[in-house]
Design a protein around this motif. Sequence first.
Motif, PDB file in Angstrom:
ATOM      1  N   VAL A 117       0.793  -1.515  -0.067  1.00 27.06           N
ATOM      2  CA  VAL A 117       0.174   0.559   0.189  1.00 27.06           C
ATOM      3  C   VAL A 117       0.864   1.197   0.111  1.00 27.06           C
ATOM      4  CG1 VAL A 117      -1.675  -0.694   1.184  1.00 27.06           C
ATOM      5  CG2 VAL A 117      -0.116  -0.277   2.585  1.00 27.06           C
ATOM      6  N   LEU A 118       2.117   1.154   0.056  1.00 20.29           N
ATOM      7  CA  LEU A 118       3.064   2.133  -0.244  1.00 20.29           C
ATOM      8  C   LEU A 118       4.451   1.136  -1.053  1.00 20.29           C
ATOM      9  CD1 LEU A 118       3.334   3.639   3.567  1.00 20.29           C
ATOM     10  CD2 LEU A 118       2.115   4.736   1.210  1.00 20.29           C
ATOM     11  N   ASN A 119       4.807   2.596  -1.176  1.00 18.28           N
ATOM     12  CA  ASN A 119       6.038   1.849  -2.303  1.00 18.28           C
ATOM     13  C   ASN A 119       6.604   2.816  -3.744  1.00 18.28           C
ATOM     14  OD1 ASN A 119       4.229   1.575  -4.281  1.00 18.28           O
ATOM     15  ND2 ASN A 119       4.536  -0.960  -4.509  1.00 18.28           N
ATOM     16  N   ALA A 120       7.567   2.250  -4.160  1.00 21.17           N
ATOM     17  CA  ALA A 120       7.905   3.788  -5.141  1.00 21.17           C
ATOM     18  C   ALA A 120       7.241   4.092  -6.373  1.00 21.17           C
ATOM     19  CB  ALA A 120       9.081   3.021  -5.757  1.00 21.17           C
ATOM     20  N   GLU A 121       5.768   2.824  -6.785  1.00 24.78           N
ATOM     21  CA  GLU A 121       5.035   3.096  -7.859  1.00 24.78           C
ATOM     22  C   GLU A 121       3.921   4.052  -6.607  1.00 24.78           C
ATOM     23  OE1 GLU A 121       5.216   2.662 -10.444  1.00 24.78           O
ATOM     24  OE2 GLU A 121       7.628   1.704 -10.620  1.00 24.78           O
ATOM     25  N   LEU A 122       3.571   3.507  -5.512  1.00 26.26           N
ATOM     26  CA  LEU A 122       2.466   4.042  -4.892  1.00 26.26           C
ATOM     27  C   LEU A 122       3.094   4.823  -3.184  1.00 26.26           C
ATOM     28  CD1 LEU A 122      -1.061   3.529  -5.461  1.00 26.26           C
ATOM     29  CD2 LEU A 122      -0.492   1.658  -3.322  1.00 26.26           C
ATOM     30  N   THR A 123       3.088   6.217  -3.862  1.00 32.09           N
ATOM     31  CA  THR A 123       3.645   6.791  -2.975  1.00 32.09           C
ATOM     32  C   THR A 123       2.596   7.269  -1.812  1.00 32.09           C
ATOM     33  OG1 THR A 123       3.606   9.054  -4.022  1.00 32.09           O
ATOM     34  CG2 THR A 123       4.672   7.581  -4.824  1.00 32.09           C
ATOM     35  N   VAL A 124       3.486   8.202  -1.015  1.00 27.84           N
ATOM     36  CA  VAL A 124       2.844   8.581   0.524  1.00 27.84           C
ATOM     37  C   VAL A 124       2.052   9.696  -0.110  1.00 27.84           C
ATOM     38  CG1 VAL A 124       4.441   7.450   2.128  1.00 27.84           C
ATOM     39  CG2 VAL A 124       5.123  10.149   0.815  1.00 27.84           C
ATOM     40  N   ASP A 125       2.640  10.456  -1.616  1.00 24.02           N
ATOM     41  CA  ASP A 125       1.723  11.729  -2.182  1.00 24.02           C
ATOM     42  C   ASP A 125       0.486  11.800  -2.303  1.00 24.02           C
ATOM     43  OD1 ASP A 125       3.605  13.875  -0.851  1.00 24.02           O
ATOM     44  OD2 ASP A 125       4.083  12.927  -2.486  1.00 24.02           O
ATOM     45  N   GLU A 126       1.200  10.522  -3.486  1.00 22.42           N
ATOM     46  CA  GLU A 126      -0.171   9.884  -4.184  1.00 22.42           C
ATOM     47  C   GLU A 126      -1.764   8.888  -2.977  1.00 22.42           C
ATOM     48  OE1 GLU A 126      -1.187   6.597  -7.448  1.00 22.42           O
ATOM     49  OE2 GLU A 126       0.731   6.936  -7.051  1.00 22.42           O
ATOM     50  N   VAL A 127      -1.285   8.264  -2.307  1.00 18.86           N
ATOM     51  CA  VAL A 127      -1.668   7.483  -1.190  1.00 18.86           C
ATOM     52  C   VAL A 127      -2.233   8.685  -0.052  1.00 18.86           C
ATOM     53  CG1 VAL A 127      -1.501   6.141   0.580  1.00 18.86           C
ATOM     54  CG2 VAL A 127      -0.587   5.776  -1.185  1.00 18.86           C
ATOM     55  N   GLY A 128      -1.666   9.998   0.378  1.00 25.17           N
ATOM     56  CA  GLY A 128      -3.015  11.099   0.729  1.00 25.17           C
ATOM     57  C   GLY A 128      -3.559  12.015  -0.365  1.00 25.17           C
ATOM     58  N   GLY A 129      -3.379  11.817  -1.640  1.00 21.88           N
ATOM     59  CA  GLY A 129      -4.262  11.951  -2.113  1.00 21.88           C
ATOM     60  C   GLY A 129      -6.090  11.671  -2.493  1.00 21.88           C
ATOM     61  N   TYR A 130      -5.432  10.323  -1.794  1.00 20.71           N
ATOM     62  CA  TYR A 130      -7.112   9.669  -2.371  1.00 20.71           C
ATOM     63  C   TYR A 130      -7.624   9.586  -0.863  1.00 20.71           C
ATOM     64  CZ  TYR A 130      -4.475   6.696  -5.835  1.00 20.71           C
ATOM     65  OH  TYR A 130      -4.077   6.447  -7.145  1.00 20.71           O
ATOM     66  N   ALA A 131      -6.770   9.718   0.104  1.00 21.60           N
ATOM     67  CA  ALA A 131      -7.410  10.441   1.500  1.00 21.60           C
ATOM     68  C   ALA A 131      -8.039  11.826   1.097  1.00 21.60           C
ATOM     69  CB  ALA A 131      -6.365   9.762   2.696  1.00 21.60           C
ATOM     70  N   THR A 189      -5.806  14.099   2.025  1.00 27.97           N
ATOM     71  CA  THR A 189      -5.008  14.826   3.223  1.00 27.97           C
ATOM     72  C   THR A 189      -3.495  14.342   2.201  1.00 27.97           C
ATOM     73  OG1 THR A 189      -3.759  14.366   5.500  1.00 27.97           O
ATOM     74  CG2 THR A 189      -4.451  11.960   4.143  1.00 27.97           C
ATOM     75  N   ILE A 190      -2.401  15.279   3.079  1.00 25.11           N
ATOM     76  CA  ILE A 190      -1.191  14.824   2.418  1.00 25.11           C
ATOM     77  C   ILE A 190       0.117  14.084   3.155  1.00 25.11           C
ATOM     78  CG2 ILE A 190      -1.436  18.066   2.665  1.00 25.11           C
ATOM     79  CD1 ILE A 190      -0.234  17.544   5.447  1.00 25.11           C
ATOM     80  N   GLY A 191       0.906  13.710   2.387  1.00 23.38           N
ATOM     81  CA  GLY A 191       2.083  12.648   2.484  1.00 23.38           C
ATOM     82  C   GLY A 191       2.138  12.406   4.468  1.00 23.38           C
ATOM     83  N   TYR A 192       2.564  13.677   4.210  1.00 21.09           N
ATOM     84  CA  TYR A 192       2.340  13.883   6.127  1.00 21.09           C
ATOM     85  C   TYR A 192       1.584  12.939   6.775  1.00 21.09           C
ATOM     86  CZ  TYR A 192       4.501  18.247   5.185  1.00 21.09           C
ATOM     87  OH  TYR A 192       5.636  19.607   4.692  1.00 21.09           O
ATOM     88  N   GLU A 193       0.146  13.608   7.113  1.00 20.78           N
ATOM     89  CA  GLU A 193      -0.740  12.303   7.655  1.00 20.78           C
ATOM     90  C   GLU A 193      -0.162  11.081   7.598  1.00 20.78           C
ATOM     91  OE1 GLU A 193      -5.141  12.383   8.936  1.00 20.78           O
ATOM     92  OE2 GLU A 193      -4.405  13.733   6.967  1.00 20.78           O
ATOM     93  N   ILE A 194      -0.448  10.344   6.526  1.00 21.88           N
ATOM     94  CA  ILE A 194       0.254   9.299   5.913  1.00 21.88           C
ATOM     95  C   ILE A 194       1.260   8.379   7.213  1.00 21.88           C
ATOM     96  CG2 ILE A 194       0.471   7.382   4.314  1.00 21.88           C
ATOM     97  CD1 ILE A 194      -2.436   8.469   3.782  1.00 21.88           C
ATOM     98  N   LEU A 195       2.307   9.180   6.365  1.00 26.38           N
ATOM     99  CA  LEU A 195       3.903   8.789   7.419  1.00 26.38           C
ATOM    100  C   LEU A 195       2.898   8.595   9.007  1.00 26.38           C
ATOM    101  CD1 LEU A 195       6.722   9.588   5.203  1.00 26.38           C
ATOM    102  CD2 LEU A 195       5.726   7.638   5.144  1.00 26.38           C
TER     103      LEU A 195
END
Length: 375
Positions: free
Chosen positions: A339-353, A355-361
């Motif tokens: 659910v996180l990797n080089a292809e599925l970045t924290v920034d992209e995942v944050g967008g799905y939610a 929010t921002i990558g900060y909150e994901i991490l």
Amino acid sequence: MELDMKGDAREGLLTIDLQALGDNYCDLRARLGADSRCGAVVKADAYGLGAARVAPVLYGLGCRDFFVATEGEGQRLRELIGTDARIVVLTGVRPGFEMECAHSALVPTLFTLAQVRAWVAACERAAVAAPCAVKVDSGMTRLGMTAEEFDQLLADRALLQAANIEILLSHLACADEPAHPQNAAQLRDFRRAGERLRAECPKVELSLANSSGIFLGPEYHFDIARPGSALYGINPSPGAPNPMRPVVELSLPVIQKRHVSDERFVGYGATQAVSPGSWLAVARGGYADGILRAQGGRGCGWACGRRLPIVGRVSMDSTVFDISALSDAERESLASIQVLNAELTVDEVGGYANTIGYEILTSLGHRYFRRYLEN
């Protein structure tokens, strides 16, 4: 090389690449001029990745300016790194705890005139000449002295000299939007504040640039830059290719696969249905583990070289993925979904939610098996 592993592998595998993190630090440092140093923000347990592992790597690369959020974070960090490192507490010091901060060799950030007075009074009572930092509000309208308070501080020369100010800080509100006019306005006001303070205290260092601020240009760098998010792989320049290396991978174990023979709703609230013939995989890991509930029906996982949509609402301990796109052999062998990797970045995942990558991490849970890597 695996440096350390902790946690239960059955709960998911969180891989933290300390080599990539170190490379990111070196990249950011190389973008600064010869007169600027690169610090590091390691607050919130190094953005959820483990300050006990992250901070020594940065210290080993020469970082000597660390920024934390609280006194407790600073005290724990002081046990991990050399006494030659400066640890700045960004949210100040609680009233009555000034000497606890000083005795731990922490530098509190003071953002009101009353705090400066209390700091000076405590140091004088204890006959201690402990340094502090002062923060001015240059436009964020969060923490920081107002222009009026800063004028009063400069006017009180006795207080100013007794305060032992080492750093003047401010924080950019729109650094990730290079064209935003507030960046130039904050730069102008901060530079002016620095010039006025240095007229009275010539050795004071200036710090304005966060991760994105480094990319605004050398005029924003001053004496100390303090990157945080970019160290951990978050894109400091949204809308442009990410110059940072990804630092985290997160894999969730698949605990059930099921074939759907007719149209069925999936998850709480019956918010999403799947078509007859669909294949689903239920993975261990949900919103208690940082797979934010808002990703339901929007986010995805990664396996076998392709994205696999999240179906229905994310539960506390599990997430459902549509694996219909996989071949029979791929489905049969599927043991985990990233659910996180080089292809599925924290920034992209944050967008799905939303929010921002900060909150994901910083939302990543503690049930994962944590693997730290360094070459």
